[in-house]
Enzyme design. Structure first.
Site, PDB file in Angstrom:
ATOM      1  N   TYR A  16      11.255  43.922  28.899  1.00  0.00           N
ATOM      2  CA  TYR A  16      10.747  42.705  29.537  1.00  0.00           C
ATOM      3  C   TYR A  16       9.314  42.828  30.050  1.00  0.00           C
ATOM      4  CZ  TYR A  16      15.727  41.628  29.623  1.00  0.00           C
ATOM      5  OH  TYR A  16      17.042  41.404  29.267  1.00  0.00           O
ATOM      6  N   HIS A  21       8.166  35.691  31.230  1.00  0.00           N
ATOM      7  CA  HIS A  21       9.094  35.554  32.350  1.00  0.00           C
ATOM      8  C   HIS A  21       8.757  36.541  33.475  1.00  0.00           C
ATOM      9  CE1 HIS A  21      12.539  33.409  33.701  1.00  0.00           C
ATOM     10  NE2 HIS A  21      13.449  34.322  33.484  1.00  0.00           N
ATOM     11  N   TYR A  65      17.338  42.151  38.583  1.00  0.00           N
ATOM     12  CA  TYR A  65      17.177  41.209  37.473  1.00  0.00           C
ATOM     13  C   TYR A  65      16.955  39.815  38.047  1.00  0.00           C
ATOM     14  CZ  TYR A  65      18.261  44.791  34.064  1.00  0.00           C
ATOM     15  OH  TYR A  65      18.221  45.920  33.307  1.00  0.00           O
ATOM     16  N   ASN A  67      18.171  36.838  37.756  1.00  0.00           N
ATOM     17  CA  ASN A  67      19.233  35.944  38.217  1.00  0.00           C
ATOM     18  C   ASN A  67      19.812  36.298  39.578  1.00  0.00           C
ATOM     19  OD1 ASN A  67      18.740  34.910  35.707  1.00  0.00           O
ATOM     20  ND2 ASN A  67      20.745  35.365  34.869  1.00  0.00           N
ATOM     21  N   ASP A  92       7.283  32.228  36.911  1.00  0.00           N
ATOM     22  CA  ASP A  92       6.744  31.552  35.739  1.00  0.00           C
ATOM     23  C   ASP A  92       7.207  30.093  35.740  1.00  0.00           C
ATOM     24  OD1 ASP A  92       9.400  32.831  35.214  1.00  0.00           O
ATOM     25  OD2 ASP A  92       9.275  31.689  33.356  1.00  0.00           O
ATOM     26  N   ASN A 113      16.488  30.362  36.869  1.00  0.00           N
ATOM     27  CA  ASN A 113      17.607  31.094  37.476  1.00  0.00           C
ATOM     28  C   ASN A 113      17.195  31.965  38.655  1.00  0.00           C
ATOM     29  OD1 ASN A 113      19.560  29.964  35.799  1.00  0.00           O
ATOM     30  ND2 ASN A 113      19.219  31.508  34.218  1.00  0.00           N
TER      31      ASN A 113
END
Length: 188
Positions: A16, A21, A65, A67, A92, A113
């Site tokens: 990532y 993101h 993470y 979420n 973002d 999220n």
């Protein structure tokens, strides 16, 4: 010394690292690099402290993470005794053109999220958020691939100036407050 919690949202791991993101992580990494700071992995995130003109900025990259970002935010707010008005969450936003800055004091999660979980854990939609535009130039059904995709070479070339502007915004937030910072930076 007045404290601020600056939270960059993103996902941990090399898969990532350069994705759209993860712009929240990227902004904080840029600030840390400019100021010679190093992040240390602590409970629920990577953390470093930036001191500037009598202010203390606790920079947090949650390792929960995206979420589950709210859990780390609440933990560090409590641990450092930081009030909600001194928290800034960087995320973002694909509804904004690339590199556009939008600072808000409240609002919906907008389908994000990380913001959804933050809102759930804080039990309010009234918190400062710094939305960094990543654009929406993806074909139908490809939103996830786009958001989790890496920056194009053209975007990457323009990103340094945008990251510098983001660092200025963070400093302004701590020094001048949210209202002046919104008036100065929104739409830039």
């Amino acid at each position: 010394m007045k404290k601020h919690l600056i939270v960059g949202l993103g996902n941990i791991g090399s898969d990532y690292e350069n994705t759209r993101h993860n712009i929240g992580f990227r902004v904080l990494d840029h600030l840390a690099k400019k100021e010679g700071l190093n992040f240390v992995t602590q409970k629920l995130g990577d953390v470093t402290v930036y001191k500037f003109k009598g202010r203390q900025f606790i920079l947090l990259k949650p390792n929960t993470y995206m979420n589950l970002s709210g859990k780390a935010i609440v933990y560090w707010m409590t641990k450092e005794n930081i009030s909600l008005e001194n928290v800034l969450v960087i995320t973002d936003d694909l509804n904004l053109p690339f590199g556009t800055i939008r600072l808000k004091t409240k609002g919906s999660a907008g389908g994000h999220n990380g913001l959804k979980d933050t809102q759930d854990k804080l039990q309010t939609t009234n918190y400062n958020r710094f939305r960094f535009g990543i654009s929406d130039v993806f074909s139908e059904g490809r939103q996830v691939d786009y958001v989790l995709g890496e920056w194009t070479p053209e975007e990457e070339a323009k990103l340094v100036e945008r990251l510098d502007k983001a660092v200025e915004l963070i400093k302004s937030f701590g020094m001048a407050g949210i209202t002046i910072t919104m008036n100065t930076f929104n739409g830039q």
